[in-house]
Design a protein around this motif. Structure first.
Motif, mmCIF file in Angstrom:
data_model
loop_
_atom_site.group_PDB
_atom_site.id
_atom_site.type_symbol
_atom_site.label_atom_id
_atom_site.label_comp_id
_atom_site.label_asym_id
_atom_site.label_seq_id
_atom_site.Cartn_x
_atom_site.Cartn_y
_atom_site.Cartn_z
ATOM 1 N N ARG A 175 0.829 -1.216 0.000
ATOM 2 C CA ARG A 175 0.000 0.000 0.000
ATOM 3 C C ARG A 175 0.857 1.256 0.000
ATOM 4 N N LYS A 178 2.432 1.839 -3.487
ATOM 5 C CA LYS A 178 1.488 2.401 -4.448
ATOM 6 C C LYS A 178 1.231 3.877 -4.156
ATOM 7 N N ALA A 179 1.168 4.230 -2.861
ATOM 8 C CA ALA A 179 0.973 5.632 -2.503
ATOM 9 C C ALA A 179 2.160 6.481 -2.933
ATOM 10 N N GLN A 180 3.368 5.960 -2.755
ATOM 11 C CA GLN A 180 4.560 6.709 -3.164
ATOM 12 C C GLN A 180 4.650 6.815 -4.676
ATOM 13 N N LEU A 181 4.240 5.775 -5.386
ATOM 14 C CA LEU A 181 4.224 5.848 -6.847
ATOM 15 C C LEU A 181 3.245 6.905 -7.342
ATOM 16 N N SER A 182 2.101 7.027 -6.673
ATOM 17 C CA SER A 182 1.124 8.048 -7.056
ATOM 18 C C SER A 182 1.645 9.453 -6.801
ATOM 19 N N ARG A 183 2.642 9.575 -5.907
ATOM 20 C CA ARG A 183 3.257 10.879 -5.627
ATOM 21 C C ARG A 183 4.485 11.133 -6.491
#
Length: 261
Positions: A175, A178-183
């Motif tokens: 999780r 994925k959050a870091q990839l979205s940033r």
């Protein structure tokens, strides 16, 4: 959580699920230890056959067990490569200073099978035994070896919580990634410094999340009146049956064959 098998329990109606958790814990733990004693392909054949029988007896798809190997592929490859260049034996392949011998190839194959068997047998145990039953079984087994009840209870509780948190932490790491990839985080950077920054962006939030979960767990245990082993009873009692005896006999025969034959 679907990507991690080790530490995950899948409830089914199978022979492995119905066995006494104490027998499974003792048998599979000892057998996983003996897996590191195999030193011939005859031993590998015996262990492969017995492990496959246990896996099929659980009625679980083989993909669950393959998932448990995904997280250790680097260790397996590293161990294989290190053993592959063992000095000694007849040369099979040589380019420059790189020399592969039959002894090195044999040792690399054996160490790979040892690791695979240990992980697969551990997965059979955790996939077919609930965390609560595993904790109670570990406590009983430790008391069989004259470990004081207080220490047996605390050790079993800590180890079971650690095993139970393996898939939880893995899911949390996925999780966070994925959050870091979205940033805009770049985990595919070929530079070493970029890979370090990418790892730090996952490790630090994961560590904070793990500490927060540990604090929430301790508060929940205190709120429910947890006070160690004193005054605790069990809702579900273990019943030793004839099939558990046959299981212990079967794994004892496998261990005996590996050592003496």
């Amino acid at each position: 959580m679907d990507n991690v098998a080790l530490g995950r329990y899948v409830e089914l109606d199978s022979l492995m699920h119905s066995l006494d958790p104490r027998g499974k814990l003792l048998g599979l733990f000892v057998l996983a230890g003996f897996a590191f004693s195999i030193n011939s392909f005859y031993d590998v054949l015996i262990m492969s056959s017995y492990t496959l029988i246990l896996m099929l007896s659980s009625k679980l798809s083989l993909k669950y067990y393959m998932k448990s190997l995904k997280s250790i592929w680097f260790i397996v490859i590293f161990a294989f490569v290190i053993q592959l260049f063992t000095i000694g034996g007849n040369t099979l392949f040589k380019i420059g200073f790189i020399r592969i011998t039959d002894t090195g190839l044999f040792n690399a194959a054996i160490i790979t099978f040892r690791i695979l068997f240990a992980v697969l047998l551990s997965s059979v145990l955790t996939l077919t035994t609930s965390p609560t039953s595993l904790a109670h079984a570990l406590e009983d087994v430790l008391r069989w070896f004259f470990v004081p009840k207080r220490f047996a209870h605390e050790i079993s509780m800590v180890m079971t919580i650690a095993i139970r948190f393996i898939p939880v932490i893995a899911n949390e790491a996925d999780r966070i990634m994925k959050a870091q990839l979205s940033r805009g985080a770049n985990f595919d950077d070929r530079k070493f410094s970029g890979r370090i920054r990418g790892a730090i962006s996952i490790i630090i939030p994961l560590l904070v999340s793990a500490l927060r979960r540990a604090e929430d767990l301790s508060i929940a245990m205190e709120a429910r009146g947890y006070n160690g082993w004193e005054g605790r009873t069990r809702f579900k009692q273990f019943n030793w049956e004839i099939k558990d005896t046959f299981f212990l006999i079967s794994f004892s025969l496998v261990c005996f064959t590996i050592i003496f034959i």
